[in-house]
Design an enzyme around this catalytic site. Structure first.
Site, PDB file in Angstrom:
ATOM      1  N   HIS A   1      -8.354   6.928   3.632  1.00  0.00           N
ATOM      2  CA  HIS A   1      -7.888   8.249   3.201  1.00  0.00           C
ATOM      3  C   HIS A   1      -9.102   9.154   2.963  1.00  0.00           C
ATOM      4  O   HIS A   1     -10.154   8.667   2.513  1.00  0.00           O
ATOM      5  CB  HIS A   1      -7.142   8.153   1.876  1.00  0.00           C
ATOM      6  CG  HIS A   1      -5.758   7.598   1.947  1.00  0.00           C
ATOM      7  ND1 HIS A   1      -5.091   7.311   3.133  1.00  0.00           N
ATOM      8  CD2 HIS A   1      -4.896   7.265   0.948  1.00  0.00           C
ATOM      9  CE1 HIS A   1      -3.881   6.840   2.855  1.00  0.00           C
ATOM     10  NE2 HIS A   1      -3.731   6.790   1.535  1.00  0.00           N
TER      11      HIS A   1
ATOM     12  N   SER B   1       9.327 -15.266   5.919  1.00  0.00           N
ATOM     13  CA  SER B   1       7.939 -15.761   5.977  1.00  0.00           C
ATOM     14  C   SER B   1       7.782 -17.113   5.299  1.00  0.00           C
ATOM     15  O   SER B   1       6.754 -17.784   5.474  1.00  0.00           O
ATOM     16  CB  SER B   1       7.003 -14.758   5.296  1.00  0.00           C
ATOM     17  OG  SER B   1       7.125 -13.499   5.927  1.00  0.00           O
TER      18      SER B   1
ATOM     19  N   ARG C   1       4.418   2.447 -12.961  1.00  0.00           N
ATOM     20  CA  ARG C   1       3.178   3.207 -13.255  1.00  0.00           C
ATOM     21  C   ARG C   1       3.326   4.167 -14.441  1.00  0.00           C
ATOM     22  O   ARG C   1       2.399   4.341 -15.219  1.00  0.00           O
ATOM     23  CB  ARG C   1       2.754   4.025 -12.038  1.00  0.00           C
ATOM     24  CG  ARG C   1       2.118   3.197 -10.941  1.00  0.00           C
ATOM     25  CD  ARG C   1       1.693   4.041  -9.768  1.00  0.00           C
ATOM     26  NE  ARG C   1       1.204   3.225  -8.662  1.00  0.00           N
ATOM     27  CZ  ARG C   1       1.336   3.550  -7.374  1.00  0.00           C
ATOM     28  NH1 ARG C   1       1.909   4.707  -7.046  1.00  0.00           N
ATOM     29  NH2 ARG C   1       0.897   2.755  -6.421  1.00  0.00           N
TER      30      ARG C   1
ATOM     31  N   LYS D   1       2.232  12.602  -7.806  1.00  0.00           N
ATOM     32  CA  LYS D   1       1.566  11.419  -8.379  1.00  0.00           C
ATOM     33  C   LYS D   1       0.143  11.776  -8.823  1.00  0.00           C
ATOM     34  O   LYS D   1      -0.365  11.273  -9.827  1.00  0.00           O
ATOM     35  CB  LYS D   1       1.496  10.285  -7.352  1.00  0.00           C
ATOM     36  CG  LYS D   1       2.816   9.565  -7.122  1.00  0.00           C
ATOM     37  CD  LYS D   1       2.699   8.546  -5.984  1.00  0.00           C
ATOM     38  CE  LYS D   1       4.079   7.972  -5.632  1.00  0.00           C
ATOM     39  NZ  LYS D   1       4.053   7.107  -4.427  1.00  0.00           N
TER      40      LYS D   1
ATOM     41  N   GLY E   1       1.858  -8.719   3.666  1.00  0.00           N
ATOM     42  CA  GLY E   1       1.617  -7.300   3.996  1.00  0.00           C
ATOM     43  C   GLY E   1       0.129  -6.981   4.029  1.00  0.00           C
ATOM     44  O   GLY E   1      -0.702  -7.829   3.673  1.00  0.00           O
ATOM     45  N   ALA E   2      -0.211  -5.755   4.442  1.00  0.00           N
ATOM     46  CA  ALA E   2      -1.628  -5.346   4.544  1.00  0.00           C
ATOM     47  C   ALA E   2      -2.320  -5.486   3.193  1.00  0.00           C
ATOM     48  O   ALA E   2      -3.421  -6.048   3.095  1.00  0.00           O
ATOM     49  CB  ALA E   2      -1.692  -3.895   5.044  1.00  0.00           C
ATOM     50  N   VAL E   3      -1.674  -5.023   2.114  1.00  0.00           N
ATOM     51  CA  VAL E   3      -2.310  -5.074   0.789  1.00  0.00           C
ATOM     52  C   VAL E   3      -2.386  -6.519   0.284  1.00  0.00           C
ATOM     53  O   VAL E   3      -3.420  -6.962  -0.223  1.00  0.00           O
ATOM     54  CB  VAL E   3      -1.562  -4.170  -0.217  1.00  0.00           C
ATOM     55  CG1 VAL E   3      -2.093  -4.353  -1.634  1.00  0.00           C
ATOM     56  CG2 VAL E   3      -1.675  -2.701   0.200  1.00  0.00           C
TER      57      VAL E   3
ATOM     58  N   GLN F   1      -8.054   2.846   2.089  1.00  0.00           N
ATOM     59  CA  GLN F   1      -6.773   2.863   1.368  1.00  0.00           C
ATOM     60  C   GLN F   1      -6.306   1.459   0.996  1.00  0.00           C
ATOM     61  O   GLN F   1      -5.700   1.251  -0.064  1.00  0.00           O
ATOM     62  CB  GLN F   1      -5.718   3.522   2.264  1.00  0.00           C
ATOM     63  CG  GLN F   1      -4.350   3.670   1.616  1.00  0.00           C
ATOM     64  CD  GLN F   1      -3.397   2.548   1.967  1.00  0.00           C
ATOM     65  OE1 GLN F   1      -3.552   1.900   3.000  1.00  0.00           O
ATOM     66  NE2 GLN F   1      -2.430   2.306   1.100  1.00  0.00           N
TER      67      GLN F   1
ATOM     68  N   CYS G   1      -2.894   5.013  -4.070  1.00  0.00           N
ATOM     69  CA  CYS G   1      -4.182   4.957  -3.361  1.00  0.00           C
ATOM     70  C   CYS G   1      -4.888   6.310  -3.364  1.00  0.00           C
ATOM     71  O   CYS G   1      -6.081   6.410  -3.690  1.00  0.00           O
ATOM     72  CB  CYS G   1      -3.985   4.478  -1.935  1.00  0.00           C
ATOM     73  SG  CYS G   1      -2.535   5.146  -1.122  1.00  0.00           S
TER      74      CYS G   1
END
Ligand code: 2RA
Length: 340
Positions: free
Chosen positions: A242, A40, A99, A213, A12-14, A322, A128
Site C-alpha cells: 500500500h 483445507s 477493533r 477506519k 490465507g495470505a495473512v 500490506q 493495514c
C-alpha cells in the site's frame, strides 16, 4: 518459556505470512496449531521443518492454545475467537470484528504497545492502511502535535486476499497478450490499467468504511479523540504494497528539516528522500521496493505550502507491505510484547 500458538485462517495470505514471521522472529513456539475451513482440513503446512496438519476451525478447536492469531474474515472471527478466549488463549485478531470494542486494545507496537496490558483476552490488529500511515505519523505527532490529517491511499490488490492478487495477475497477463479481459469477480471491477475509488461500503457522508477506519482507529491508537482525518482510499493495480500520501496539520511549529530528523530515527520507518538521487529507487519509496519487508518507507517530504500557518504543515509519501507490517508482522510483534 514457550507457547502453544494457533493460527485461525492459516491458508490465507495473512495466515501464511504469520507463519513466516513466527519463524523469522524465532518466536518461542512450543506447539503450532493451524485452523482453517473443512476444505483445507487434513492438508499440511511446513513449520520449522515439520509438517503441521491443518485442523477444521470449530468453536472447540482452540483447547490447549496459549495464543491464537486471527487471520480470518470478520464473520468467522466474531463467531469463533470468543471460544478461543474461553479456552484460555489470548487472541490477536487481524479482522475488524473487535477493533472498536472498548475492552479490546487496538495496537501498533511502535505507538501504543503498552495498551496490550489492559486486554481482556482479545487484542485487535488495526487495518493495514491505518498501520502503514500511522507508523510515520506518530513520531511527528510526538514532535509537534497532529491535529488533522488529509490522506489519500493507493491500496494493493493483496488487501482483497490471494484471490485479489491472482485476479490482477490474470488481468495483466491477458493485457500483455492482447487477449480479452477475464470476467471481473465480485470483489471489484477490472483493476489492471484502472483505479477503483471504493474499498468497503459507503458508510458516512459519502466516505467508505475503509476511509472511516483511518479516523476511528487513528483516534483510538494514538489516544487522540479529537483527531480529524479526511481520507480517500483507492484500489490500485499493485500486488502487495500500500502507498499513501499524507498531509499533517500540527499544533506546534516544526520545520521540514526537523521532520526529516524525526523520521530518520523513528522506529519501523526507513527514510528514502533524496530528490537529487539519479536512481528512482533512492529518490523515493515505491511499492516494488517495499514489498516483502517490514519497514514503512517514507519520502517526498515537503512543507505543506497550502497551510496558511507556514510552519505547521508537512506532506509526505509512504509505502509499506500490506501483508507484512500491514497485518501479519504487526500481529506477531504484538505477540512478542505479550511474552516479553
Ligand atoms: C483492503 N484494508 O486493503 C482492506 C482489507 N485488508 O482491502
Amino acid at each position: 518459556s514457550s507457547y502453544n500458538v494457533g493460527i485461525l485462517g492459516a491458508t490465507g495470505a495473512v495466515g501464511q505470512q504469520m507463519l513466516e514471521c513466527l519463524q523469522e522472529r524465532d518466536f518461542p513456539v512450543a506447539g503450532l496449531r493451524l485452523f482453517a475451513s473443512a476444505r483445507s482440513a487434513g492438508k499440511t503446512i511446513e513449520f520449522k521443518g515439520e509438517k503441521v496438519v491443518i485442523e477444521e476451525a470449530t468453536p472447540q478447536c482452540f483447547k490447549g492454545c496459549d495464543i491464537v492469531l486471527g487471520a480470518a474474515g470478520d464473520g468467522i472471527a466474531k463467531e469463533l475467537l470468543p471460544h478461543a478466549v474461553e479456552a484460555g488463549a489470548t487472541v490477536i485478531d487481524n479482522s475488524h470484528a473487535f477493533r472498536m470494542d472498548e475492552d479490546v486494545p487496538l495496537v501498533v507496537p511502535e505507538i501504543n504497545g503498552e495498551d496490550v496490558k489492559w486486554n481482556k483476552g482479545i487484542i485487535a490488529n488495526p487495518n493495514c492502511a491505518t498501520i502503514i500511515g500511522l507508523v510515520p505519523t506518530w513520531p511527528l505527532h510526538q514532535a509537534a502535535g497532529v491535529q488533522r490529517m488529509i490522506v489519500s491511499t493507493y491500496q494493493a490488490a493483496s488487501g482483497a486476499g490471494v484471490p485479489g492478487m491472482r485476479e490482477l495477475e490474470a488481468q495483466i497477463a491477458a493485457m500483455g497478450k492482447g487477449e480479452p479481459m477475464p470476467e471481473p469477480s465480485s470483489f471489484a471491477a477490472q483493476l489492471a490499467s484502472n483505479l477503483i475509488p471504493q474499498i468497503g461500503g459507503f458508510k458516512y457522508e459519502g466516505f467508505t468504511s475503509e476511509e472511516m477506519k483511518f479516523q476511528n482507529e487513528g483516534r483510538k491508537i494514538m489516544h487522540l479523540p479529537e483527531l480529524r482525518v479526511n481520507c480517500t482510499c483507492v484500489r490500485v493495480p499493485v500486488l502487495r504494497s500500500h502507498s499513501e500520501s499524507i498531509t499533517l496539520e500540527f499544533e506546534r511549529d516544526i520545520t521540514l528539516e526537523q521532520a526529516r530528523e524525526v523520521l530518520a530515527s523513528a522506529p519501523g520507518v526507513k527514510l528514502v528522500d533524496d530528490r537529487d538521487a539519479a536512481d528512482a529507487h533512492d529518490r523515493f519509496p515505491m511499492p516494488i521496493d517495499t514489498s516483502d519487508q517490514d519497514l514503512i518507507w517514507v519520502g517526498r517530504m515537503r512543507r505543506d505550502i497550502s497551510n496558511p500557518n507556514e510552519s505547521r504543515g508537512i506532506t509526505f509519501w509512504c509505502c509499506g507491505d500490506q501483508i507484512r507490517k500491514g497485518a501479519a508482522t504487526n500481529a506477531v510483534q504484538i505477540a512478542q510484547l505479550l511474552v516479553k
